[in-house]
Design a protein around this motif. Sequence first.
Motif, mmCIF file in Angstrom:
data_model
loop_
_atom_site.group_PDB
_atom_site.id
_atom_site.type_symbol
_atom_site.label_atom_id
_atom_site.label_comp_id
_atom_site.label_asym_id
_atom_site.label_seq_id
_atom_site.Cartn_x
_atom_site.Cartn_y
_atom_site.Cartn_z
ATOM 1 N N ILE A 1 0.844 -1.193 0.000
ATOM 2 C CA ILE A 1 0.000 0.000 0.000
ATOM 3 C C ILE A 1 0.879 1.242 0.000
ATOM 4 N N ARG A 2 0.655 2.100 -0.966
ATOM 5 C CA ARG A 2 1.375 3.357 -1.089
ATOM 6 C C ARG A 2 0.354 4.478 -1.319
ATOM 7 N N PRO A 3 0.739 5.722 -1.084
ATOM 8 C CA PRO A 3 -0.184 6.826 -1.394
ATOM 9 C C PRO A 3 -0.622 6.778 -2.861
ATOM 10 N N GLY A 4 -1.901 6.663 -3.055
ATOM 11 C CA GLY A 4 -2.447 6.570 -4.403
ATOM 12 C C GLY A 4 -2.410 5.179 -4.984
ATOM 13 N N THR A 5 -2.010 4.159 -4.207
ATOM 14 C CA THR A 5 -1.931 2.789 -4.714
ATOM 15 C C THR A 5 -2.466 1.818 -3.673
ATOM 16 N N ILE A 6 -3.415 0.993 -4.078
ATOM 17 C CA ILE A 6 -3.936 -0.096 -3.242
ATOM 18 C C ILE A 6 -3.803 -1.371 -4.055
ATOM 19 N N PRO A 7 -3.137 -2.396 -3.530
ATOM 20 C CA PRO A 7 -2.858 -3.602 -4.327
ATOM 21 C C PRO A 7 -4.125 -4.319 -4.771
ATOM 22 N N GLY A 8 -4.107 -4.795 -6.018
ATOM 23 C CA GLY A 8 -5.194 -5.581 -6.566
ATOM 24 C C GLY A 8 -5.012 -7.052 -6.256
ATOM 25 N N PRO A 9 -5.538 -7.945 -7.093
ATOM 26 C CA PRO A 9 -5.435 -9.383 -6.840
ATOM 27 C C PRO A 9 -3.996 -9.847 -6.630
ATOM 28 N N GLN A 10 -3.799 -10.635 -5.567
ATOM 29 C CA GLN A 10 -2.505 -11.192 -5.229
ATOM 30 C C GLN A 10 -2.682 -12.688 -4.954
ATOM 31 N N ASP A 11 -1.574 -13.401 -4.827
ATOM 32 C CA ASP A 11 -1.629 -14.817 -4.466
ATOM 33 C C ASP A 11 -2.247 -14.955 -3.072
ATOM 34 N N GLY A 12 -3.346 -15.702 -3.011
ATOM 35 C CA GLY A 12 -4.050 -15.885 -1.741
ATOM 36 C C GLY A 12 -5.063 -14.808 -1.448
ATOM 37 N N PHE A 13 -5.100 -13.755 -2.255
ATOM 38 C CA PHE A 13 -6.050 -12.655 -2.072
ATOM 39 C C PHE A 13 -6.681 -12.355 -3.428
ATOM 40 N N PRO A 14 -7.743 -13.067 -3.790
ATOM 41 C CA PRO A 14 -8.282 -13.003 -5.165
ATOM 42 C C PRO A 14 -8.791 -11.635 -5.585
ATOM 43 N N LEU A 15 -9.238 -10.820 -4.634
ATOM 44 C CA LEU A 15 -9.732 -9.478 -4.981
ATOM 45 C C LEU A 15 -8.826 -8.386 -4.435
ATOM 46 N N GLY A 16 -7.674 -8.767 -3.958
ATOM 47 C CA GLY A 16 -6.729 -7.776 -3.481
ATOM 48 C C GLY A 16 -7.012 -7.306 -2.076
ATOM 49 N N SER A 17 -6.568 -6.090 -1.783
ATOM 50 C CA SER A 17 -6.619 -5.543 -0.435
ATOM 51 C C SER A 17 -7.594 -4.377 -0.357
ATOM 52 N N ASP A 18 -8.032 -4.092 0.871
ATOM 53 C CA ASP A 18 -8.753 -2.852 1.109
ATOM 54 C C ASP A 18 -7.738 -1.822 1.611
ATOM 55 N N GLY B 1 -5.250 -3.010 4.442
ATOM 56 C CA GLY B 1 -4.490 -4.236 4.331
ATOM 57 C C GLY B 1 -5.266 -5.485 4.688
ATOM 58 N N ARG B 2 -6.571 -5.451 4.591
ATOM 59 C CA ARG B 2 -7.410 -6.618 4.856
ATOM 60 C C ARG B 2 -7.852 -7.246 3.544
ATOM 61 N N ASP B 3 -8.152 -8.548 3.588
ATOM 62 C CA ASP B 3 -8.555 -9.265 2.379
ATOM 63 C C ASP B 3 -9.931 -8.773 1.943
ATOM 64 N N PHE B 4 -10.002 -8.178 0.765
ATOM 65 C CA PHE B 4 -11.254 -7.580 0.295
ATOM 66 C C PHE B 4 -12.294 -8.649 -0.036
ATOM 67 N N ALA B 5 -11.873 -9.779 -0.577
ATOM 68 C CA ALA B 5 -12.815 -10.850 -0.910
ATOM 69 C C ALA B 5 -13.487 -11.400 0.347
ATOM 70 N N SER B 6 -12.723 -11.599 1.407
ATOM 71 C CA SER B 6 -13.292 -12.105 2.661
ATOM 72 C C SER B 6 -14.292 -11.114 3.247
ATOM 73 N N ARG B 7 -13.971 -9.839 3.178
ATOM 74 C CA ARG B 7 -14.890 -8.825 3.698
ATOM 75 C C ARG B 7 -16.164 -8.760 2.857
ATOM 76 N N LEU B 8 -16.034 -8.973 1.564
ATOM 77 C CA LEU B 8 -17.220 -8.974 0.701
ATOM 78 C C LEU B 8 -18.115 -10.164 1.024
ATOM 79 N N ILE B 9 -17.526 -11.317 1.290
ATOM 80 C CA ILE B 9 -18.302 -12.518 1.619
ATOM 81 C C ILE B 9 -18.977 -12.361 2.981
ATOM 82 N N TYR B 10 -18.233 -11.888 3.972
ATOM 83 C CA TYR B 10 -18.826 -11.683 5.297
ATOM 84 C C TYR B 10 -19.864 -10.563 5.284
ATOM 85 N N GLY B 11 -19.759 -9.657 4.323
ATOM 86 C CA GLY B 11 -20.772 -8.617 4.206
ATOM 87 C C GLY B 11 -22.145 -9.178 3.894
ATOM 88 N N ALA B 12 -22.193 -10.320 3.197
ATOM 89 C CA ALA B 12 -23.472 -10.962 2.925
ATOM 90 C C ALA B 12 -24.135 -11.408 4.220
#
Length: 318
Positions: free
Chosen positions: A82-99, A102-113
């Motif tokens: 994570i850098r100013p103006g940059t948030i990482p996208g899909p990574q190994d083990g993190f299919p939708l990248g980060s929020d 620095g949290r797994d965005f895919a997991s948060r989307l699933i738990y949001g349901a």
Amino acid sequence: MSERSINVLAERKKARLDELAKSTASGDGVSLFRDTMRRLARNPVAITGGVLVALFILVALFAPLIAPHDPAQRFDELLDLIRPGTIPGPQDGFPLGSDPLGRDFASRLIYGARQTLFVGVVATLIGLAFGVLIGAVAGAFGGWVDVVLMRVTDVMLALPGLLLAITLVAVASRSTQWTVIFAVAIVNVPIFARLLRGAMLAQRESDHVLAARALGVRERAIVLRHMLPNSLTAVIAQATLTFAVSILDAAALSFLGLGDQDFNRAEWGMMLGVDGQTYFETRPELAYYPALAIIIVALGFTLLGESIREAIDPKNRR
């Protein structure tokens, strides 16, 4: 039309009546529930809505098994990217990248349901319970009781639902999950109350209610055993539609910053408002995915609710 044709039509009609009479006598008649389910099974709109709703419920119930990570955990490998103006996208083990934290965005989307399902169900059930109580009392007693209760519901209906919910949440000293639930529930109360009250008034003059009164059945038994059960069908169908509205209202409150203040709890409206809008130019996916999830779930419940309403409507029976 010739006399022979008239006789043929009369014989067919008589055969049809005899067939219906035999079916009723043998106990093979189709109940309202079975007839409604049969109509829904043949309705492609209902099937589409049912599939969307079923997928949403399954994801919500089995979120701990589906989500790859803890939605509140921060990962060093994501924080380092994570850098100013940059948030990482899909990574190994993190299919939708980060929020942004620095949290797994895919997991948060699933738990949001799961969070969305909880808020929608509880808010709808609370609104349904109070609405049924008010509508049943107004429809059963009538008179000044009906006038007072309906004027109160008219005042609530005069305000836009979302504006009323915002007002109720703003009154609270600190917004929590339950503040949002009760605000959305109160918005739904007059909808159920008016609907049940109208159905109860229609039942008051029906033949079976008049016959029960003529036989000396107590008024309480007439209301609880005859009027109320026969009036709940439309209310149940409305509850499915109201569920979609509850999800949208709860998401709107969170989007406006009036929802739950616990930022560790994954919720689609909060994800769309806090992260999605703040970092939209940096990473628009943070807004796209929660918005798409809200739209799909609301669409599913709307399609299913409209199909149920049409299936139980006597005017649509042939």
